[in-house]
Scaffold this motif. Sequence first.
Motif, short mmCIF file in Angstrom:
data_model
loop_
_atom_site.label_atom_id
_atom_site.label_comp_id
_atom_site.label_asym_id
_atom_site.label_seq_id
_atom_site.Cartn_x
_atom_site.Cartn_y
_atom_site.Cartn_z
N SER A 82 0.78 -1.19 -0.02
CA SER A 82 0.42 -0.48 -0.26
C SER A 82 0.88 1.65 0.23
CB SER A 82 -0.47 0.37 1.46
OG SER A 82 -0.06 0.09 2.59
N ASP A 83 2.47 0.86 0.68
CA ASP A 83 3.02 2.84 0.37
C ASP A 83 3.69 2.07 -1.51
OD1 ASP A 83 3.11 3.25 2.94
OD2 ASP A 83 4.77 1.59 2.93
N LYS A 84 3.59 1.03 -2.10
CA LYS A 84 3.99 1.82 -3.78
C LYS A 84 2.80 1.42 -4.59
CE LYS A 84 8.17 -1.67 -2.61
NZ LYS A 84 8.89 -2.60 -3.49
N PHE A 85 1.57 0.86 -3.66
CA PHE A 85 -0.03 1.34 -4.76
C PHE A 85 -0.81 1.82 -4.09
CE2 PHE A 85 2.78 -2.84 -6.24
CZ PHE A 85 3.18 -2.54 -7.27
N GLU A 86 -1.61 2.31 -4.99
CA GLU A 86 -2.91 2.96 -4.03
C GLU A 86 -3.65 1.72 -3.24
OE1 GLU A 86 -4.67 5.16 -4.37
OE2 GLU A 86 -3.32 6.40 -5.72
N ARG A 132 -13.02 5.64 -1.84
CA ARG A 132 -12.74 6.54 -1.42
C ARG A 132 -11.36 7.13 -2.42
NH1 ARG A 132 -9.06 2.01 1.91
NH2 ARG A 132 -10.43 0.99 1.82
N GLY A 133 -12.09 7.17 -3.26
CA GLY A 133 -10.59 7.56 -4.26
C GLY A 133 -9.16 7.79 -3.91
N THR A 134 -8.70 8.28 -4.87
CA THR A 134 -7.37 8.31 -5.32
C THR A 134 -6.24 9.15 -3.89
OG1 THR A 134 -7.91 7.50 -7.45
CG2 THR A 134 -5.23 8.68 -6.56
N ARG A 135 -5.59 8.59 -3.43
CA ARG A 135 -3.79 9.31 -2.65
C ARG A 135 -3.69 10.19 -3.10
NH1 ARG A 135 -0.62 5.44 0.37
NH2 ARG A 135 -0.25 5.15 -1.10
#
Length: 455
Positions: A313-317, A446-449
């Motif tokens: 989750s640090d590398k991908f959404e 939730r949308g994109t970080r």
Amino acid sequence: MDEKKVFISVLLTSFFGPFMGSSVNVAIPSMALEYGVNAENLTWILTLFLLGSVILLLPSGKYADINGRRKVYQTGCIGVAFTTLACVFAPALNILLLLRFMQGIFMAMNFSTGMAMLVASHPPQKRGQIIGYSASCVYMGLSLGPVIGGALTQFLGWRTIFIFTALGIFTSIYIMSSVKQEWYGDRNEKLDMFSSLLYALSAASILYGLSDYARHPLMKWLIIIGLVLAVAFIYRQNHIKYPLFALSLFKNTIFAMSNTAALIHYSATFGISFTLSLYLQVIRGFDALSAGMLLLLQPIMMSLLSPLAGALSDKFEPRLVASSGMGITAFGLYMLSHLTTTTTSYYIGSILIIIGIGFALFSSPNNNAIMGAVQPKFYGVASSTLAVMRMFGQAISMAIVTFLLSVATKNIITGGYIPALLEGIQNIFTILSLTCTIGIICSLARGTRKKDRTS
């Protein structure tokens, strides 16, 4: 020195809280036999513990921020230790249920302060590491609970589960007793007692009403009252100077939908262990230890894969990783809805592994999304909010299980108990699968970080 003591003490409670819950699951049939009741009636052993935890979680967290987290944490530990020890001597089911409710109340003090003290007592550069250790202890408690609890139940009796747990909590109390430093949030704020009362009454009304609706249809009015009180609570939080619950954070779509997804995910997954324990021991005739060993597969996968999922989750959404995990969990729950009186252990074990993978892929990335959606000064609030969603979801899950088991086993004819119970279990996993599917939609919405907050 205080840093190390806080670390060990909180990790012990992080282990023994989940351990007690998961170990009691495999002891339910033995408890039912001793007290002379049907096993499905003992869902209250889990439900009342969760109910006690939920109704005090927000008020105790706010109180600790104002008056000292160590003080509230230590009070909670002492309460948990003595109520747990008292469970050993419970002569009747009603007394055991009361003690479990009290356990939940005191455990809420630990849930709302333990993580905050860990973060406050360690330098920022170690924050991720110590949170990881805490999560590891939680999953270890979940993993070892069915095995140790099953062995204790089979060879020494179910009451020894509470002896073992009490010893662990007393150890935590002893270690923490020499810590003198105190940690606060904002000491200038005030605890709004009316908001606390509204919140507690709302949570209790909704969850108790859901749990007992199958036996008493009039409980629907209690649920309605709870919802009205919830609306009043939310309205009040927007109109007072010192709100109990920081509703303003929910204006952030990622924060709001990630917490909603967490609520739904725990609603869909917490009842798995209890329901499968009933199936394995009552319908299939497994002993407590064998059932516990099989149930161990899910939390083992969660323990092994959670760090990897967090790194992903640090590398991908996070929303993509978490949503895929929830999808895998929903599939596993659907497969469990096809259990029969002859389903093999290999089938059940394989599905538990699949659910464990799905849970791991959802949980860490979802938590990452929540914490990344707020500024560092709100980390404590964000953590408390997530804890509320987790506990409320767990309580809802047990309410669903209780309701569907009550419907299935109501007015059964002689000799029809096992078929009725199996039908109820199949219905439970069908509903939980549908619930999890709804959660996928919330997770994706939730949308994109954009960027983690740093100030």
